[in-house]
Write a protein that holds these residues in place. Structure first.
Motif: not given
Ligand code: CTP
Length: 404
Positions: A310, A279-280, A275-277, A341, A327-329
């Protein structure tokens, strides 16, 4: 699978040298011919006799051995091979390779070879993390040297834990197969199904406006490419990006997080999901069906939480992929947040990266990854996203090859 391949194995001086005997066997089982060089340090752990008995040819040990120089010689050793594998690759051997030293048979052969080289580092975690080793490793990566491991776990020194264990023989075999796979051998992800999400999602505000983020999709697309090159059947589920559709990959274009979740569920079952997207996390609860007009009231957006794709896939009872990778951005406390996470989302690995302003990672060409697993944290060098993808795919292939 390695039928007819010639492998030159350099065995360095580390306790993991005993695993190299098993590695020789595993390579032979697959049809490879293995020649071995045992360094002075290596001989402190295993003997030339044991290596020679298993390899079926005497182990090479000395640079100035008149017998070797007469019948084989270091230049022939360096050239009469399809791949040089250094396992265990000690901190000292890495330093010698990075510095271009040639003061014993192993280092001389490594300098003289024009064949691809794979290293399997093994050392104490402090040595692996030392700035000098980091520097040497970055130089070797830039020189195109391939690497497998080291893994996290218990060290030979009692009570020590961390990253530094040599990759297991079957993981090294998988990495070798991947490197030599270009010829015609079986590719390491042949027969595996891989799902990759990539890019941002767009969450509509009204018919012309949306919420988005800076994700370019480069890292996700590179992972899809690398998995397909390794023989996997790949479904790439991508949000709106400016990248061309990669050839030979099933691509599903989506816009919103909810579309992305639906497409991922449709693409299951799979062996691996990455899961590299970006995602909003939120969408506009009720997007306007007509364009908001200026001049009247400033619109107040009410947001609703998007599904976590994810977490949804990692938590599935049925059709959960064997490896679920997120991923964790992060912009602060990168590793700590990534560990949280990993636990919260019940995935197997998290690739954490620092996307703070100024790192240039989000939307950029390079990436610096911390691979967080239940075993610990491993930091990869800053490298092009293509290389990150190749390294990840080789780790995936190794993990799938490992007996569970
Ligand atoms: N992800 C996902 N679906 C979402 C949010 C995130 O599948 N609605 C996945 C992303 O693709 C990534 C991981 O979760 O692999 C972590 O994304 P990240 O944006 O770092 O984490 P968030 O869960 O959104 O937490 P936060 O924004 O609070 O750090």
């Amino acid at each position: 699978m390695l039928q007819g391949e010639r492998i030159l194995l350099v065995i360095g001086g580390g306790i993991a040298a005993y695993k190299s005997l098993d590695l020789i066997r595993r390579l032979q089982e697959r049809g490879a011919a293995v020649r071995a060089i045992l360094t002075k340090g290596g001989q402190q752990f295993i003997t030339p006799l044991a290596v020679g008995a298993i390899a079926g040819e005497r182990a090479f040990t000395d640079l100035f051995d008149p017998r070797s120089e007469f019948d084989v010689g270091h230049i022939r050793l360096a050239r009469e091979t399809d791949l040089v594998v250094v396992a265990p690759a000690t901190a000292d051997l890495l330093a010698k390779m990075a510095g271009g030293h040639a003061d014993d048979l192993a280092s001389t052969v490594l300098l003289a070879t024009d064949r691809p080289v794979l290293i399997a580092p093994a050392m104490n975690p402090r040595m692996w993390e030392h700035a000098a080793t980091r520097r040497n490793f970055a130089l070797l990566a830039a020189d195109g040297i391939a690497c497998v491991g080291p893994n996290a776990g218990a060290m030979a020194e009692r009570g020590e834990h961390g990253v530094g264990r040599m990759a297991e023989p079957l993981e090294i075999v998988a990495a070798i197969e991947q490197l030599l796979g270009g010829n015609e051998g079986v590719k390491p992800l042949q027969g595996r199904r891989v799902i990759v999400t990539s890019g941002p999602t767009h969450e509509p505000i009204d018919p012309v406006r949306y919420i988005a983020n800076r994700s370019s999709g480069r890292q996700g697309h590179a992972i899809a490419r690398a998995a397909a090159d390794a023989g996997a059947e790949v479904t790439l589920i991508s949000g709106p990006v400016d990248l061309p559709d990669p050839a030979g990959i099933n691509i599903v274009h989506v816009e919103t997080a909810r579309d992305m979740l639906e497409a991922v569920e449709k693409a299951l079952p799979a062996d691996v999901a990455v899961f590299a997207a970006a995602v909003a996390d939120w969408r506009v609860a009720a997007p306007n069906t007509r364009k908001f007009k200026k001049g009247t009231e400033v619109p107040a957006l009410v947001l609703a939480e998007n599904p976590d794709i994810l977490a949804a896939v990692a938590g599935r009872k049925s059709k959960r992929p064997a490896l679920v990778i997120g991923f964790a951005a992060e912009t602060e406390r990168v590793i700590e947040n990534a560990k949280m996470k990993l636990a919260r989302k019940h995935c197997d690995w998290i690739l954490a990266n620092d996307v703070s302003e100024g790192t240039g990672i989000m939307g950029g060409e390079s990436n610096r990854i911390h691979l967080v697993t239940a075993d610990g944290v491993e930091t990869w060098p800053l490298q092009p996203k293509r290389e990150v993808a190749r390294m990840l795919v080789s780790r995936i292939a190794a993990a799938l090859a490992r007996p569970s």
